[in-house]
Design an enzyme around this catalytic site. Structure first.
Site, PDB file in Angstrom:
ATOM      1  N   SER A   1       2.739  -2.443  10.279  1.00 37.61           N
ATOM      2  CA  SER A   1       4.193  -2.505  10.753  1.00 37.61           C
ATOM      3  C   SER A   1       4.852  -3.792  10.415  1.00 37.61           C
ATOM      4  O   SER A   1       6.023  -4.132  10.840  1.00 37.61           O
ATOM      5  CB  SER A   1       4.189  -2.270  12.271  1.00 37.61           C
ATOM      6  OG  SER A   1       3.955  -1.014  12.482  1.00 37.61           O
TER       7      SER A   1
ATOM      8  N   GLU B   1      -6.784   4.930   7.452  1.00 34.36           N
ATOM      9  CA  GLU B   1      -6.784   6.066   7.287  1.00 34.36           C
ATOM     10  C   GLU B   1      -8.036   6.740   6.540  1.00 34.36           C
ATOM     11  O   GLU B   1      -8.294   8.059   6.467  1.00 34.36           O
ATOM     12  CB  GLU B   1      -5.552   6.461   6.477  1.00 34.36           C
ATOM     13  CG  GLU B   1      -4.379   6.206   7.239  1.00 34.36           C
ATOM     14  CD  GLU B   1      -3.225   5.487   6.469  1.00 34.36           C
ATOM     15  OE1 GLU B   1      -3.145   5.469   5.550  1.00 34.36           O
ATOM     16  OE2 GLU B   1      -2.276   5.311   7.437  1.00 34.36           O
TER      17      GLU B   1
ATOM     18  N   LYS C   1       0.082   4.221  -0.402  1.00 32.93           N
ATOM     19  CA  LYS C   1      -0.631   5.300   0.109  1.00 32.93           C
ATOM     20  C   LYS C   1      -0.458   6.479  -0.638  1.00 32.93           C
ATOM     21  O   LYS C   1      -0.224   6.432  -2.079  1.00 32.93           O
ATOM     22  CB  LYS C   1       0.190   5.640   1.475  1.00 32.93           C
ATOM     23  CG  LYS C   1      -0.222   4.434   2.474  1.00 32.93           C
ATOM     24  CD  LYS C   1       0.442   4.914   4.013  1.00 32.93           C
ATOM     25  CE  LYS C   1       0.359   3.591   4.791  1.00 32.93           C
ATOM     26  NZ  LYS C   1       0.010   3.660   6.057  1.00 32.93           N
TER      27      LYS C   1
ATOM     28  N   HIS D   1      -9.948   1.094   4.598  1.00 33.24           N
ATOM     29  CA  HIS D   1      -8.597   1.489   5.299  1.00 33.24           C
ATOM     30  C   HIS D   1      -8.577   2.395   6.556  1.00 33.24           C
ATOM     31  O   HIS D   1      -9.577   3.351   6.238  1.00 33.24           O
ATOM     32  CB  HIS D   1      -7.348   1.957   4.274  1.00 33.24           C
ATOM     33  CG  HIS D   1      -5.983   1.930   4.660  1.00 33.24           C
ATOM     34  ND1 HIS D   1      -5.692   2.725   5.700  1.00 33.24           N
ATOM     35  CD2 HIS D   1      -5.103   0.884   4.916  1.00 33.24           C
ATOM     36  CE1 HIS D   1      -4.501   2.686   6.255  1.00 33.24           C
ATOM     37  NE2 HIS D   1      -3.930   1.722   5.524  1.00 33.24           N
TER      38      HIS D   1
ATOM     39  N   ASN E   1       0.729  -1.241  -0.020  1.00 32.09           N
ATOM     40  CA  ASN E   1       0.019  -0.162   0.066  1.00 32.09           C
ATOM     41  C   ASN E   1       0.803   1.084  -0.017  1.00 32.09           C
ATOM     42  O   ASN E   1       1.394   1.561   1.071  1.00 32.09           O
ATOM     43  CB  ASN E   1      -0.929  -0.027   1.240  1.00 32.09           C
ATOM     44  CG  ASN E   1      -1.731   1.399   1.279  1.00 32.09           C
ATOM     45  OD1 ASN E   1      -1.761   1.934   0.676  1.00 32.09           O
ATOM     46  ND2 ASN E   1      -2.321   1.530   2.460  1.00 32.09           N
TER      47      ASN E   1
ATOM     48  N   GLU F   1      -6.083  -5.196  10.281  1.00 35.88           N
ATOM     49  CA  GLU F   1      -5.126  -4.319  10.357  1.00 35.88           C
ATOM     50  C   GLU F   1      -5.555  -3.309  11.619  1.00 35.88           C
ATOM     51  O   GLU F   1      -6.215  -2.403  11.716  1.00 35.88           O
ATOM     52  CB  GLU F   1      -4.922  -3.158   9.368  1.00 35.88           C
ATOM     53  CG  GLU F   1      -4.606  -3.618   7.873  1.00 35.88           C
ATOM     54  CD  GLU F   1      -3.928  -2.593   7.203  1.00 35.88           C
ATOM     55  OE1 GLU F   1      -2.677  -2.970   6.893  1.00 35.88           O
ATOM     56  OE2 GLU F   1      -4.494  -1.545   6.912  1.00 35.88           O
TER      57      GLU F   1
ATOM     58  N   GLY G   1       1.904   1.605  11.209  1.00 40.96           N
ATOM     59  CA  GLY G   1       2.978   2.737  10.955  1.00 40.96           C
ATOM     60  C   GLY G   1       3.472   3.036  12.578  1.00 40.96           C
ATOM     61  O   GLY G   1       4.369   4.012  12.834  1.00 40.96           O
TER      62      GLY G   1
HETATM   63  C1  PEP Z   1      -1.221   0.137   6.108  1.00 44.18           C
HETATM   64  O1  PEP Z   1      -1.126   1.478   5.925  1.00 44.18           O
HETATM   65  O2  PEP Z   1      -1.912  -0.567   5.316  1.00 44.18           O
HETATM   66  C2  PEP Z   1      -0.018  -0.476   6.766  1.00 44.18           C
HETATM   67  C3  PEP Z   1      -0.141  -1.740   6.868  1.00 44.18           C
HETATM   68  O3  PEP Z   1       0.926   0.467   6.797  1.00 44.18           O
HETATM   69  P1  PEP Z   1       2.486   0.069   7.774  1.00 44.18           P
HETATM   70  O4  PEP Z   1       3.056  -1.138   7.243  1.00 44.18           O
HETATM   71  O5  PEP Z   1       2.964   1.231   7.548  1.00 44.18           O
HETATM   72  O6  PEP Z   1       2.021  -0.167   9.254  1.00 44.18           O
END
Ligand code: PEP
Length: 253
Positions: A214, A103, A13, A101, A11, A170, A176
């Site tokens: 992460s 976000e 972003k 997601h 992803n 998630e 993050g």
């Molecule tokens: C995400 O935004 O879907 C995600 C998993 O981010 P990260 O791997 O940076 O935690």
């Protein structure tokens, strides 16, 4: 309780430009050489809308597919300034789409609007990567299972084709932050999600369920021991071809 293919989904972003094509070329080069495993993997890169058409026309690889990251819930064209429909994304070359997601949920997406987006994207024959997850407070209060149940029940209509929906667990507190759930917790949660899908849809179909939050080249070894996990949604680390490739390599070490 496991699927045969392993998914590694990036992803990106709001990162990337035309020159980032080299990242995809490097991943493609790695896939070609990774003979023992490349047929077992499904690699999908969900990139900004501005790059979908460019990448989809440049990358003709059986190993890598291009996906989008969100869409408007409305199916046809309309007065929605700044938005894109599932149909536009499909025509640009996207095969997959991330929906729900956290976000986007924090910017107004609700279980109901996500349900409409899923319906709209399915009607365009996009494969959905549907994100669910609890906040840290919900986890502390012991609400993880009820939150996940609600997100699944209110966004996946019983008439949707489950074969076209990948679920990405998630936890918000993990995105993050460098923190990931314990193996024991993940095993329980993945069993719960798969059983919940069976119950709701009265099906024996085993859904594809990914972990996201992460994921990096170090913790992937630990995550690889959890057979219930069918793959990974990778944010930060997917913007570097080296990190992304190391995640895949270390998964099989
Ligand atoms: C995400 O935004 O879907 C995600 C998993 O981010 P990260 O791997 O940076 O935690």
């Amino acid at each position: 309780m496991t699927n045969k293919l392993k998914y590694f989904i990036g992803n990106w972003k709001m990162y990337g430009d035309f020159s980032s094509l080299k990242i995809i070329h490097q991943i493609q080069h790695f896939c070609i050489g990774f003979k023992k495993y490349n047929k077992k993997n499904k690699i999908i890169l969900c990139v900004p809308n501005t790059l979908i058409y460019f990448y989809a026309t440049k990358i003709k690889s059986k190993f890598i597919s291009i996906g989008a990251q969100n869409c408007h819930h409305h199916q046809s064209n309309g007065p929605f300034t700044g938005s894109v429909s599932a149909s536009m994304l499909k025509k640009s070359g996207a095969k997959y789409i991330i929906l729900g997601h956290s976000e986007n949920r924090s910017e107004g997406d609700t279980n109901q609007s996500i349900k409409r987006k899923i319906g709209s994207a399915l009607s365009q024959k996009l494969i959905i990567i549907f994100c669910i997850g609890e906040t840290f407070n919900e986890k502390k209060e012991g609400k993880t299972f009820s939150v996940l149940r609600k997100q699944i029940r209110s966004s996946i209509d019983k008439k949707y084709n489950l074969n076209k929906i990948i679920i990405a667990y998630e936890p918000l507190w993990s995105i993050g932050t460098g923190k990931i759930p314990k193996v024991k917790e993940l095993k329980k949660i993945f069993k719960f999600i798969k059983n919940e899908i069976k119950k709701i849809f009265k099906t024996r179909y085993l859904p594809i369920v990914l972990y996201g939050g992460s994921v990096n080249q170090n913790n992937i070894r630990m995550l690889s021991t959890i057979s219930e996990i069918d793959g990974f949604l990778i944010g930060g680390a997917s913007k570097s071809s080296k990190k992304f490739i190391d995640i895949i390599k270390n998964y099989y070490k």
